[in-house]
Design an enzyme around this catalytic site. Sequence first.
Site, PDB file in Angstrom:
ATOM      1  N   TRP A 126       0.808  -1.213   0.000  1.00  0.00           N
ATOM      2  CA  TRP A 126       0.000   0.000   0.000  1.00  0.00           C
ATOM      3  C   TRP A 126       0.846   1.270   0.000  1.00  0.00           C
ATOM      4  O   TRP A 126       0.378   2.355   0.303  1.00  0.00           O
ATOM      5  CB  TRP A 126      -0.996  -0.017   1.164  1.00  0.00           C
ATOM      6  CG  TRP A 126      -2.170  -0.910   0.849  1.00  0.00           C
ATOM      7  CD1 TRP A 126      -2.457  -1.485  -0.348  1.00  0.00           C
ATOM      8  CD2 TRP A 126      -3.207  -1.326   1.749  1.00  0.00           C
ATOM      9  NE1 TRP A 126      -3.610  -2.240  -0.254  1.00  0.00           N
ATOM     10  CE2 TRP A 126      -4.094  -2.153   1.026  1.00  0.00           C
ATOM     11  CE3 TRP A 126      -3.483  -1.071   3.103  1.00  0.00           C
ATOM     12  CZ2 TRP A 126      -5.224  -2.735   1.599  1.00  0.00           C
ATOM     13  CZ3 TRP A 126      -4.605  -1.646   3.673  1.00  0.00           C
ATOM     14  CH2 TRP A 126      -5.467  -2.467   2.925  1.00  0.00           C
ATOM     15  N   HIS A 131     -18.460  -2.907   5.329  1.00  0.00           N
ATOM     16  CA  HIS A 131     -18.374  -1.956   4.213  1.00  0.00           C
ATOM     17  C   HIS A 131     -19.740  -1.370   3.889  1.00  0.00           C
ATOM     18  O   HIS A 131     -19.899  -0.620   2.933  1.00  0.00           O
ATOM     19  CB  HIS A 131     -17.779  -2.626   2.978  1.00  0.00           C
ATOM     20  CG  HIS A 131     -16.394  -3.154   3.228  1.00  0.00           C
ATOM     21  ND1 HIS A 131     -16.165  -4.425   3.681  1.00  0.00           N
ATOM     22  CD2 HIS A 131     -15.179  -2.564   3.127  1.00  0.00           C
ATOM     23  CE1 HIS A 131     -14.859  -4.604   3.831  1.00  0.00           C
ATOM     24  NE2 HIS A 131     -14.243  -3.486   3.494  1.00  0.00           N
TER      25      HIS A 131
HETATM   26  N1  GLN Z   1      -6.710  -3.027  11.985  1.00  0.00           N
HETATM   27  C1  GLN Z   1      -7.215  -2.363  10.843  1.00  0.00           C
HETATM   28  C2  GLN Z   1      -8.547  -1.703  11.171  1.00  0.00           C
HETATM   29  O1  GLN Z   1      -9.271  -2.242  11.924  1.00  0.00           O
HETATM   30  C3  GLN Z   1      -7.409  -3.291   9.686  1.00  0.00           C
HETATM   31  C4  GLN Z   1      -7.949  -2.573   8.488  1.00  0.00           C
HETATM   32  C5  GLN Z   1      -7.951  -3.370   7.232  1.00  0.00           C
HETATM   33  O2  GLN Z   1      -7.880  -4.570   7.248  1.00  0.00           O
HETATM   34  N2  GLN Z   1      -8.074  -2.745   6.105  1.00  0.00           N
HETATM   35  O3  GLN Z   1      -8.861  -0.677  10.676  1.00  0.00           O
END
Ligand code: GLN
Length: 758
Positions: free
Chosen positions: A563, A697
């Site tokens: 990322w 989501h």
């Molecule tokens: N620990 C991160 C969160 O809870 C994991 C986020 C993710 O997997 N994109 O935001």
Amino acid sequence: MMKTSVIGFPRIGKLRELKFATEKYFRSEISQGELLKTAKELRKAHWLMQKSAGIDWIPSGDFSFYDQMLDMCMLFNVIPSEYQALGLDALDTYFAMARGYQGKDGDVKALAMKKWMNTNYHYLVPEFSDETEIRLVGTAPFDMYQEAKADQIETKPVLIGAFTFLKLAKYRGKKGPQDFLLAIAKAYGDILERFHEQGVQWVQFDEPILVTDLSAADVWLFVTLYQKILAQKGSVQVLLQTYFGDVRDVYSEIIKLDFDGIGLDFLEGKQNMALLKQQGFPKEKVLFAGLINGKNIWRCNYKKVLEQLKGLRQYVDSIVLGTSCSLLHVPYTLENEEKLQADIRLYFSFAKEKLKELAELKQLASLADPSQERAWIENEKIFATLANSRDAKVQAQVAALTESDFVRPVLRATRKQIQQEKLQLPLLPTTTIGSFPQTQAVKKNRTKYRKGEITKEMYDQEVYRLIADCIRLQEEIGLDVLVHGEYERNDMVEFFGENLAGYIFTEKAWVQSYGTRCVKPPIIFGDVKRIRPITVSYSKYAQSLTDQPVKGMLTGPVTILNWSFSREDISQKEMAFQIALAIRDEVADLVAAGLKVIQIDEAALKEKLPIRKEDWYRDYLDWAILAFRLCHAHTPPDIQIHTHMCYSEFEAIIQDIDKMDADVISFEASRSKLEILDGLVKEHFQTAVGPGVYDIHSPRVPSTEEMVQTLENMLEKLPAKQLWVNPDCGLKTRGISETTTALKNLVTAAQTVRSALK
Ligand code: GLN
Ligand code: ZN
């Protein structure tokens, strides 16, 4: 003179205007008309920008309110009945498919979302049922073409191609892709007919699936589809656009089909050049050569590109210069970056700047001797002086790693007992993935700090206060393993990068991840090393407030790397190991601070799995799994290591995931079906698992009954001893009240199932 083409341009706008307008629309703060107006203004601005940069093939239809695959569903009437039943207008039906819908008209989950090939962009998965009737019902591509035309801009409409659309869809009934062949070919044919009537000159069909491993049946489907579609092209010229890899399985077919242009990626497409040399390139076709990196942010090396062009000219008469893929995957413009040092800025090129590179290269390519040109000289100077920070100590540390740095000496089964004695967790322990809602208070704190209105101490004090609230809330909800809430970070990579030497940050270099969600990847500029403890004080404080175990929360090296925009002068492996050493220091500090559980997120591990199977190990897994293990191999056996992956589609690499040697893994499982669990059983997966029981989501709140049902389904496949209960990702994008209700339901569901087991 050679011409230039753009595959696609970022749609979100220079300052994420589309995101903000769309979110306002979701909150009913603006009307649909106002949202449409913003969209129209953005499209116009992007067309004009490309026109004034001198781009010859400017795309239209690369704009989308949420996602281009979802656009195709709307265009072709691939709308599952439950969304149609909501009785909403077209745009709201579209958003209901994207985000789920909960209201007086109904309660429907969103469509599944998946990563777009090997990128961090997510598309919505079209769903076909046996009743699906594919028909051209939408008008968006025609409208957008017309809209540009009204501004005197001739565009090249861009659509996802028929093959990719069919291959990426999910089939709920008995019918499969081939059953829709005729209908889809007709629908695309109808599109071409309409374009023909409109006087469109070129259309671009994106077929990235062509760079994956294809079976003979796939090749047949592709060829048959296009024989039919291209028969209806009339006067429209059709560009077959591929990206993210090479087309080794279909090149010989592609050149025989009646395409007018073929777009190939010469950066990720390792074999494209060889294919072209061996099999030639038809005289009557145009090659759209992807030579400028559409995925990374570095300046392009003109000398190198011109040499590649020269090589191509030996085999191809007609070449159009372009980017390797859509510019969707890079930030909008360097102009937004006011704080970037001038001497560093030189090395970068974002979407808008890449337009300029295309234009300059177009000029240079037409000259017999470009080396006297200013653009050439400037470019050469940049590459001659590339001086990124090197750290000999870090390099030596990586070189000195031995096997013991990658192996946790006590076996997982033994660790499990030791950890259980220490943690005393109930069956089906409940937890979350880490972040809690980033409320107004959280955002305000960050903004004030960023603007210099408060000191670091004041900022941290507020973070501590938020942590205390979060711990209290989780205790009240009744979760078993708590988290501190991640209020100190708004991004799981940037936050770590800020505490690592070798990283560079941008202010507004946003890239779309899904829908209105954008990420701002930091840039790896030099060798990486931890500057100071990163999360320790926050986690330690959270643990001091409760008797329940608190999970320390870290991002793993592969995800940090995937990322970030990464270097091109050293290997991925080298960068991953450097980052892993930094995370290893952080793990050690968390253990010393009294944390008993530590989660190392590898949200993006699967994302960069090479597209071709033959490259999986050599190019990726061989070092990626080791990089993860490097972070925790030295951890005492009583410390429970968790990891989290955002997507559950790791069927093909289940054993490799097990080899990460974590004690527990959580992953997304609520938007997709639970087939992954069968795979885990079959492969004798040893790591304990928390398949997400609800979809974070979407703003929809799942009921207790729904989650009880999900858990019962899971227990049909997995032993209770191996199962954890958690949402499928972090909660940072959700609201606090929906989250509280959902988590209370989750805990009640776990308790219900737990007591039924006794
Ligand atoms: N620990 C991160 C969160 O809870 C994991 C986020 C993710 O997997 N994109 O935001
Ligand atoms: Zn996740």
